[in-house]
Each structure stands twice: as structure tokens, then as C-alpha cells.
Scaffold this motif. Sequence first.
Motif, PDB file in Angstrom:
ATOM      1  N   LYS A  63       0.851  -1.185   0.000  1.00  0.00           N
ATOM      2  CA  LYS A  63       0.000   0.000   0.000  1.00  0.00           C
ATOM      3  C   LYS A  63       0.884   1.232   0.000  1.00  0.00           C
ATOM      4  O   LYS A  63       1.960   1.240   0.637  1.00  0.00           O
ATOM      5  CB  LYS A  63      -0.952   0.018   1.202  1.00  0.00           C
ATOM      6  N   ALA A  64       0.447   2.232  -0.786  1.00  0.00           N
ATOM      7  CA  ALA A  64       1.063   3.556  -0.664  1.00  0.00           C
ATOM      8  C   ALA A  64       0.101   4.376   0.180  1.00  0.00           C
ATOM      9  O   ALA A  64      -1.126   4.251   0.043  1.00  0.00           O
ATOM     10  CB  ALA A  64       1.253   4.178  -2.036  1.00  0.00           C
ATOM     11  N   GLU A 108     -10.564   4.155   4.399  1.00  0.00           N
ATOM     12  CA  GLU A 108     -10.146   4.994   3.281  1.00  0.00           C
ATOM     13  C   GLU A 108     -10.631   4.366   1.979  1.00  0.00           C
ATOM     14  O   GLU A 108     -10.464   3.158   1.783  1.00  0.00           O
ATOM     15  CB  GLU A 108      -8.624   5.067   3.208  1.00  0.00           C
ATOM     16  N   GLU A 110     -10.120   3.689  -1.841  1.00  0.00           N
ATOM     17  CA  GLU A 110      -8.902   3.651  -2.664  1.00  0.00           C
ATOM     18  C   GLU A 110      -9.157   2.937  -3.992  1.00  0.00           C
ATOM     19  O   GLU A 110     -10.088   2.141  -4.126  1.00  0.00           O
ATOM     20  CB  GLU A 110      -7.784   2.910  -1.913  1.00  0.00           C
ATOM     21  N   GLU A 141      -9.371   0.556   2.362  1.00  0.00           N
ATOM     22  CA  GLU A 141      -8.329   0.184   3.332  1.00  0.00           C
ATOM     23  C   GLU A 141      -8.806   0.553   4.726  1.00  0.00           C
ATOM     24  O   GLU A 141      -9.379   1.625   4.937  1.00  0.00           O
ATOM     25  CB  GLU A 141      -7.002   0.912   3.038  1.00  0.00           C
ATOM     26  N   GLY A 234      -3.790   4.541  -2.108  1.00  0.00           N
ATOM     27  CA  GLY A 234      -3.938   5.617  -1.126  1.00  0.00           C
ATOM     28  C   GLY A 234      -5.327   6.210  -1.155  1.00  0.00           C
ATOM     29  O   GLY A 234      -6.021   6.188  -2.183  1.00  0.00           O
ATOM     30  N   GLY A 235      -5.741   6.744  -0.033  1.00  0.00           N
ATOM     31  CA  GLY A 235      -7.093   7.280   0.114  1.00  0.00           C
ATOM     32  C   GLY A 235      -7.342   8.447  -0.833  1.00  0.00           C
ATOM     33  O   GLY A 235      -6.561   9.378  -0.900  1.00  0.00           O
TER      34      GLY A 235
HETATM   35 MG    MG Z   1      -4.495   3.961   2.646  1.00  0.00          MG
END
Ligand code: MG
Length: 263
Positions: A63-64, A108, A110, A141, A234-235
Motif C-alpha cells: 500500500k502507498a 479509506e 482507494e 483500506e 492511497g485514500g
Molecule cells: Mg491507505
Amino acid sequence: MTALTKEQVAELAAYLENAELEAYEVTKVTDQYPEMDFEDAYNVQDEIRRRKIERGNKIVGYKAGLTSRAKMKQMGVEEPCYGFLADYFQQPDGAEIDTKSLIHPKVEAEIAFVTNKPLRGPGCHVGTVMAATDFVIPAVEIIDSRYKDFRFDLVSVAADNSSSSRFVLGGQMADAGDVDLRNIGVVMERNGEIVEVGAGAAVLAHPANSVAWLANALGERGEEIPAGSLILTGGVTAAVTVEPGDSVTVRYQGLGTVGMRFI
Ligand code: MG
Ligand code: 0L1
């Protein structure tokens, strides 16, 4: 330059992984070792990954994190970070997620990528990422920093596997080239109320940039994103706190919904 010995790296990995596995909060690692740097932090993260592999867990991807302005502003940092994803982080769409196994979860929305070729930086960009992408799939996430009240600095976050904890994938995937990933709209609802809305471009202008950033960051450590990896980019929006009893549904334009309930 590193500041920590191998023994100190192993000590911090045990400190953080035990907090994850037993769901209790701890003070940030830079309180104990203020001189530690990013290389030390990612060495700690690698040691947590090694411990999980030794115990029989599989690593399914990366995950980023902190890739959108909304997230950077929310957490008071200026750069992204990354973590690994272990097999047991995955929960099915529609899952009941037991908050007793977590500390203070947040969700989040994503866009996730699944690769079909290895990606190794430096020099990765949107084009190399799209050429190495099998499909994109919507994801939620569930992050759960091990640090008290989510108070940390970026070095402490990197050591703590960038708050990785759980993730849920949707059932509707698409070819990356068939989706307008910059303009894709995302609507997050908690208990039927809209709490966040966003568009794919919130993630480093295009979610594929997040995968490129990750490949380049891993490349600096002599590592790559293997073919067949799942990457959470990422969110798209700020993260939303959840409590037992909350239901979360995220709608992704053209990619269906992802939902879960916290018990
Ligand atoms: Mg995230
Ligand atoms: O996935 C994320 O954007 C979170 C990265 C770590 C920072 C946090 O816990 O908010």
C-alpha cells in the motif's frame, strides 16, 4: 545513514508487531530513538515482514499511503509512505469486521492495481505502470496506526508498516485503460450518510502515479513490485473513523460498491 543497530531494529519490530497482533497502542518509536531515519524505519518494517513470512503468512502486495492532499493535511505530513500487505489483512466484501482485533480503525476509499509484470524503479511513471497493470479494482483500506491517538511523525509511521491493518476489495474490476482514473468519482457513506466524496486525481494527480512512486521508492532499497501484486494507491479522501455498529459503503463510478460492517 542509519542510526539503529540490528538488535535495535529487531527490538522495534517486535514492539510494533506485538502491538498490531494484540491490538494495543504504543508510543511512537522516535520517542525512544529520536535519531533514527527513514532507512532505519523501513528496516524495521522489513523485519516485521520477515517475522510474518517466518510465521507462514504470505505477502500479497503493497500500500502507498498519504498520497492525497486531504490525507497529508489530515495527518500533518508532506510526503507519501508505503507498507506491505499480508494475506490475513484481506476481508471479503460485505464482511463483519471485529473491532476488538483493532485499536482505533479508520477507513479509506482507494483504487487498487493488480500487476502482471514486475515494476522496478528508478524511472517508473504512469506509462510503465499502465503497461504492467492487469486490472484495477475498487478497495477500502482499514488503517489502524499502532500509535496512541494516531499521533506520529513519518519515520514512526514507516516503521509501523504505514498503519496497514485490513483491506476489502470490490467484485468489479476493469482494464486500467478503460477507466478514466483521474476523473473517477468516489462517494463514501457511513450508516447511510455521505461522509466523504472525491475523485481519482486526488491521488498524486493520477492513481498510477502512486504505483510509480512506490516502485521508485522500493527501487532505492534494491527492491521491486513483483508481478501479481495488489497495490492500494492511497485514500482518495481523508480517512473516516469507525466504531462498532457502523456500516460503510463506498460507491465507485463505474466500478460498483464495496461495503463492510464493524462489530
Ligand atoms: Mg491507505
Ligand atoms: O494509508 C494511509 O494513507 C495511511 C498511512 C499512514 C498514516 C495514517 O495512519 O494515517
